[in-house]
Scaffold this motif. Structure first.
Motif, PDB file in Angstrom:
ATOM      1  N   UNK A   1       0.806  -1.232   0.000  1.00 54.19           N
ATOM      2  CA  UNK A   1       0.000   0.000   0.000  1.00 54.19           C
ATOM      3  C   UNK A   1       0.832   1.272   0.000  1.00 54.19           C
ATOM      4  N   UNK A   2       2.104   1.138   0.270  1.00 56.77           N
ATOM      5  CA  UNK A   2       2.929   2.348   0.370  1.00 56.77           C
ATOM      6  C   UNK A   2       2.968   3.092  -0.963  1.00 56.77           C
ATOM      7  N   UNK A   3       2.959   4.409  -0.930  1.00 56.75           N
ATOM      8  CA  UNK A   3       2.950   5.180  -2.184  1.00 56.75           C
ATOM      9  C   UNK A   3       4.220   4.962  -2.992  1.00 56.75           C
ATOM     10  N   UNK A   4       4.064   5.103  -4.278  1.00 57.32           N
ATOM     11  CA  UNK A   4       5.196   4.921  -5.192  1.00 57.32           C
ATOM     12  C   UNK A   4       6.252   6.003  -4.948  1.00 57.32           C
ATOM     13  N   UNK A   5       7.494   5.580  -4.801  1.00 59.94           N
ATOM     14  CA  UNK A   5       8.601   6.522  -4.651  1.00 59.94           C
ATOM     15  C   UNK A   5       9.151   6.873  -6.030  1.00 59.94           C
ATOM     16  N   UNK A   6       9.574   8.111  -6.203  1.00 66.37           N
ATOM     17  CA  UNK A   6      10.205   8.424  -7.480  1.00 66.37           C
ATOM     18  C   UNK A   6      11.596   7.786  -7.521  1.00 66.37           C
ATOM     19  N   UNK A   7      12.127   7.641  -8.722  1.00 64.00           N
ATOM     20  CA  UNK A   7      13.383   6.923  -8.913  1.00 64.00           C
ATOM     21  C   UNK A   7      14.517   7.521  -8.094  1.00 64.00           C
ATOM     22  N   UNK A   8      14.641   8.829  -8.107  1.00 63.04           N
ATOM     23  CA  UNK A   8      15.754   9.483  -7.413  1.00 63.04           C
ATOM     24  C   UNK A   8      15.703   9.212  -5.912  1.00 63.04           C
ATOM     25  N   UNK A   9      14.508   9.299  -5.336  1.00 60.78           N
ATOM     26  CA  UNK A   9      14.335   9.049  -3.907  1.00 60.78           C
ATOM     27  C   UNK A   9      14.762   7.624  -3.575  1.00 60.78           C
ATOM     28  N   UNK A  10      14.282   6.637  -4.330  1.00 56.04           N
ATOM     29  CA  UNK A  10      14.611   5.236  -4.064  1.00 56.04           C
ATOM     30  C   UNK A  10      16.097   4.968  -4.242  1.00 56.04           C
ATOM     31  N   UNK A  11      16.681   5.538  -5.268  1.00 56.83           N
ATOM     32  CA  UNK A  11      18.110   5.314  -5.521  1.00 56.83           C
ATOM     33  C   UNK A  11      18.975   5.929  -4.432  1.00 56.83           C
ATOM     34  N   UNK A  12      18.597   7.094  -3.942  1.00 54.46           N
ATOM     35  CA  UNK A  12      19.338   7.689  -2.820  1.00 54.46           C
ATOM     36  C   UNK A  12      19.254   6.789  -1.585  1.00 54.46           C
TER      37      UNK A  12
END
Length: 409
Positions: A206-217
């Motif tokens: 259910x967690x909201x989708x993270x943008x690529x930059x946020x996840x990669x950091x």
């Protein structure tokens, strides 16, 4: 930007060993699920490999750090039903087990895979050209639950060499990479695939989708925590990020003060660490390491940290092997002090030592005793009655004496 912190090579080793979970001696008490999960959360990723010459590789890193533990604990964490699952399988660092809390950090990779990016060309082409097969296989999973490729295959001809996958296996692997299915369990070593909503916790999905930059950091920060100190390539490799992504995110983390640029003695490239990093005074761990252990899987880093050149020779022709078929590095007192070619001969109830290769300046008496103790503990953990020495060189003779001392109390 100039380096702001410098580490000696010895300090970098201690940072790396502590970060990787080698900062304490294995407890004689039984290992509980919470402790196993804490270790995997610390590492972030445990690589899976099919070779079973000793034991499946994903069990070994935990033994190296925790000592004797029940392998069923890892199976339950990875593949159990009914809410006890704390891990999931995905492409973290190759095929890997990761904490379920990190599932949202992989969604960007799944989205790329669905677009045919970041996956093998053959699989990407299959995804473009065989959507009818993919939809048929996904429908079968939806209707029937956890399925393996073997139960879906429609091929009539005999399978060829490695990677000669059926169309259904290709479809399942594409769906897995794209996050449309996940691994529900294993039958032997065969993956059983099911829908994520039937396998993973709802709270995670259910967690909201993270943008690529946020996840990669977040992945780079976790890599820095797990490695202690590392170059851009070291940090990138931990979760197999693309160079362009890694460099951009690393610059952002440095600018934000979340990672600190530093220099390590003898390293040509700059490195990064967490601002709050602490250097242990000493790391006294002794352990046999899986060839796929996260301490040594990046071979150039292993050479820089330990002056230890390591290559797996499983796929090297016998006459060209230097050290053996399945060779485990032996970590002792902050150095990789030896290589040991091991095999579990289960039918004979023994752990076979085919070769011991000491690294300069060799193992002293205390080091050889530590190796003997590690071999005895590994045999006990694997349920093997004895350690069989098949090496006749000097190292083997000295090891025989040390083993006799261990077995004699």
């Amino acid at each position: 930007m100039p380096a702001t912190v410098s580490f000696t090579l010895r300090q970098a080793r201690r940072l790396a060993l502590a970060a990787q979970g080698f900062d304490g001696r294995p407890s004689p008490a039984s290992v509980q699920p919470a402790r196993l999960n804490r270790l995997i959360e610390r590492l972030g990723v445990v690589q899976i490999d099919s070779v079973n010459a000793l034991v499946r590789s994903h069990y070994l890193p935990l033994f190296s750090r925790l000592g004797h533990y029940n392998r069923d604990l890892l199976d339950q964490a990875a593949w159990s039903q009914g809410g006890r699952r704390t891990l999931f399988e995905y492409w973290g660092h190759e095929a890997s087990l990761m904490p379920v809390a990190m599932y949202p950090l992989m969604r960007w990779r799944m989205a790329r895979a669905a677009r045919g990016e970041g996956i093998y060309q053959q699989l990407a082409r299959f995804g473009r050209e065989q959507q009818d097969v993919i939809h048929r296989v996904l429908q079968a999973v939806q209707e029937q639950g956890a399925l393996g490729a073997g139960s879906l295959s429609t091929r009539q001809e005999k399978a060829g060499p490695w990677w000669d996958w059926s169309a259904e296996k290709h479809a399942l692997e594409w769906l897995f990479a794209a996050g449309k299915v996940t691994v529900a369990g294993r039958r032997g070593f065969e993956r059983l695939y099911d829908l994520p909503e039937r396998v993973l916790p709802e709270s995670v999905l259910r967690q909201p989708q993270l943008d690529e930059a946020h996840a990669q950091r977040a992945l780079l920060l976790h890599a820095a925590q797990a490695l202690g100190v590392g170059t851009e390539k070291d940090l990138r490799d931990y979760f197999r990020l693309d160079p362009a992504d890694s460099r951009a995110r690393l610059a952002e983390l440095e600018e934000a003060g979340e990672l600190l640029r530093c220099q390590v003695q003898g390293w040509k490239q700059p490195a990064w660490c967490q601002p709050t990093v602490k250097i242990p005074r000493k790391v006294a761990a002794s352990a046999l390491l899986s060839p796929f252990d996260s301490l040594v899987w990046e071979r150039s880093r292993t050479e820089r940290l330990f002056d230890f050149r390591y290559r797996l020779e499983i796929y090297t022709p016998v006459h060209k092997r230097v050290y053996g078929y399945y060779v485990l590095p032996f970590l002792h007192n902050e150095r990789i002090a030896a290589r040991v070619d091991l095999r579990a001969e289960r039918a004979l109830g023994r752990l076979a030592v085919h070769a011991v290769h000491e690294e300069e300046p060799g193992l002293d008496e205390e080091g050889m005793q530590a190796l003997a103790m590690n071999l005895r503990r590994m045999a006990d953990w694997l349920g093997l009655e004895r350690v069989q020495l098949n090496c006749q060189r000097e190292g083997g003779v000295r090891l025989a004496v040390a083993l006799a001392r261990v077995d004699g109390g």
